[in-house]
Design a protein around this motif. Structure first.
Motif, PDB file in Angstrom:
ATOM      1  N   LYS A  71      46.934  47.425  47.893  1.00 56.11           N
ATOM      2  CA  LYS A  71      45.608  47.532  47.266  1.00 56.11           C
ATOM      3  C   LYS A  71      44.641  46.553  47.920  1.00 56.11           C
ATOM      4  O   LYS A  71      43.441  46.759  47.923  1.00 56.11           O
ATOM      5  CB  LYS A  71      45.706  47.241  45.760  1.00 56.11           C
ATOM      6  N   GLU A  72      45.206  45.451  48.431  1.00 58.71           N
ATOM      7  CA  GLU A  72      44.363  44.445  49.091  1.00 58.71           C
ATOM      8  C   GLU A  72      44.204  44.790  50.562  1.00 58.71           C
ATOM      9  O   GLU A  72      45.117  45.345  51.179  1.00 58.71           O
ATOM     10  CB  GLU A  72      45.002  43.043  48.964  1.00 58.71           C
ATOM     11  N   GLU A  73      43.027  44.377  51.104  1.00 59.64           N
ATOM     12  CA  GLU A  73      42.657  44.721  52.481  1.00 59.64           C
ATOM     13  C   GLU A  73      43.734  44.305  53.511  1.00 59.64           C
ATOM     14  O   GLU A  73      44.105  45.096  54.394  1.00 59.64           O
ATOM     15  CB  GLU A  73      41.305  44.044  52.791  1.00 59.64           C
ATOM     16  N   GLU A  74      44.248  43.079  53.338  1.00 57.84           N
ATOM     17  CA  GLU A  74      45.192  42.563  54.338  1.00 57.84           C
ATOM     18  C   GLU A  74      46.461  43.425  54.420  1.00 57.84           C
ATOM     19  O   GLU A  74      46.928  43.787  55.501  1.00 57.84           O
ATOM     20  CB  GLU A  74      45.555  41.115  53.964  1.00 57.84           C
TER      21      GLU A  74
END
Ligand code: KIV
Length: 272
Positions: A164-167
């Motif tokens: 869910k997080e960009e990284e």
């Protein structure tokens, strides 16, 4: 019917890639035994996955970690004996390929030789790429698996949606490109945001099969026992139950018990 007169064409790694090119969606389901695999194949599923989810649904373990290579080979050979059309892919179980590419190759060779399956699936991206490469050198087709990778459950700590997080999303896209350029013929994406899965399917030329990854991918996979409603404790949002076999089967068995006890079974026509 003899092999020469069969009306269908066997599904191959090349034909699933053609399906992606044509925009035809790929239907994939798990199977672990002869009887259900025969039904799954005859109902027209393109790819049958002998998943290490056998550890959960067949053996009752909490995770996929305990299942062994020999147990996977037992399930895979039962499935292969049943299948005439579908492509059969087998999960390499936890501990049989991570960190040692020689062991990965010998695990994959055992699966192919002893079960007669057509391809193997491995969980992970850059961390396992030397294993993927080595297996491919033996001419064994490899399917990748990114996103939620249940063999790493103790690293994640939960079965919630991944990337869910960009990284993590960027790493997943890089891993998908890496698996493609290394030579994987397809990738499973498990439990990631639909938008990200759509991006991955557009970025690679090989088929992307989703489970809990939305409908912007090239195909879908579900665990057979879940979609048939044989299991009922597990209800993630992505699961559609096409049947409610838990109720039907327990109902039938309850009726049998009643009939035996009331002398209703067997009746006159059910005896010699
Ligand atoms: O083991 C399995 O059933 C799987 C599917 C969930 C893709 O890997």
């Amino acid at each position: 019917m003899s092999a020469a007169t069969k009306e269908f064409k066997k599904v191959t790694t090349a034909s699933v890639q053609e399906m992606k090119k044509r925009g035809e969606k790929i239907a994939m389901l798990t199977a672990y035994d002869f009887t259900l695999a025969r039904m799954v194949d005859q109902a027209g599923v393109d790819v049958i996955l002998v998943g290490d989810s056998a550890s959960n649904v067949m053996a009752g373990h909490e995770t996929t970690l305990p299942i062994t290579l020999s147990q996977m080979i037992y399930h895979a050979s039962s499935v292969v004996r049943a299948v005439e059309r579908a492509l059969v892919v087998v999960d390499l179980p936890f501990g049989s390929y991570q960190g040692n590419s020689k062991e990965a190759l010998s695990s994959a060779i055992r699966i192919m030789k002893e079960s007669g399956a057509h391809a193997v699936k491995l969980e992970g991206g850059s961390e396992i790429i030397t294993s993927v490469k080595r297996i491919l050198t033996a001419g064994i087709p490899v399917m990748g698996h990114l996103g939620l990778t249940p063999q790493s459950i103790y690293k994640f700590g939960t079965y919630t949606v991944r990337a869910k997080e960009e990284e993590e999303a960027e790493k997943l896209i890089e891993d998908a490109l890496l698996l493609e350029s290394t030579g994987c013929f397809a990738i499973v994406l498990e439990k990631i945001p639909a938008k990200l899965a759509t991006r991955v399917a557009a970025a690679v030329h090989i088929p992307v099969i989703g489970i809990g990854a939305g409908n912007g991918v090239d195909g879908q996979v579900l665990v057979l026992h879940d979609m048939l409603g044989m299991t009922h404790e597990f209800s993630p949002r992505f699961l559609r139950r096409y049947l409610h076999l838990y109720e039907s089967i327990t109902g039938g068995i309850r009726q049998y018990c009643e009939d035996v006890k009331s002398l209703n079974f067997p009746n006159e026509s059910e005896q010699y």
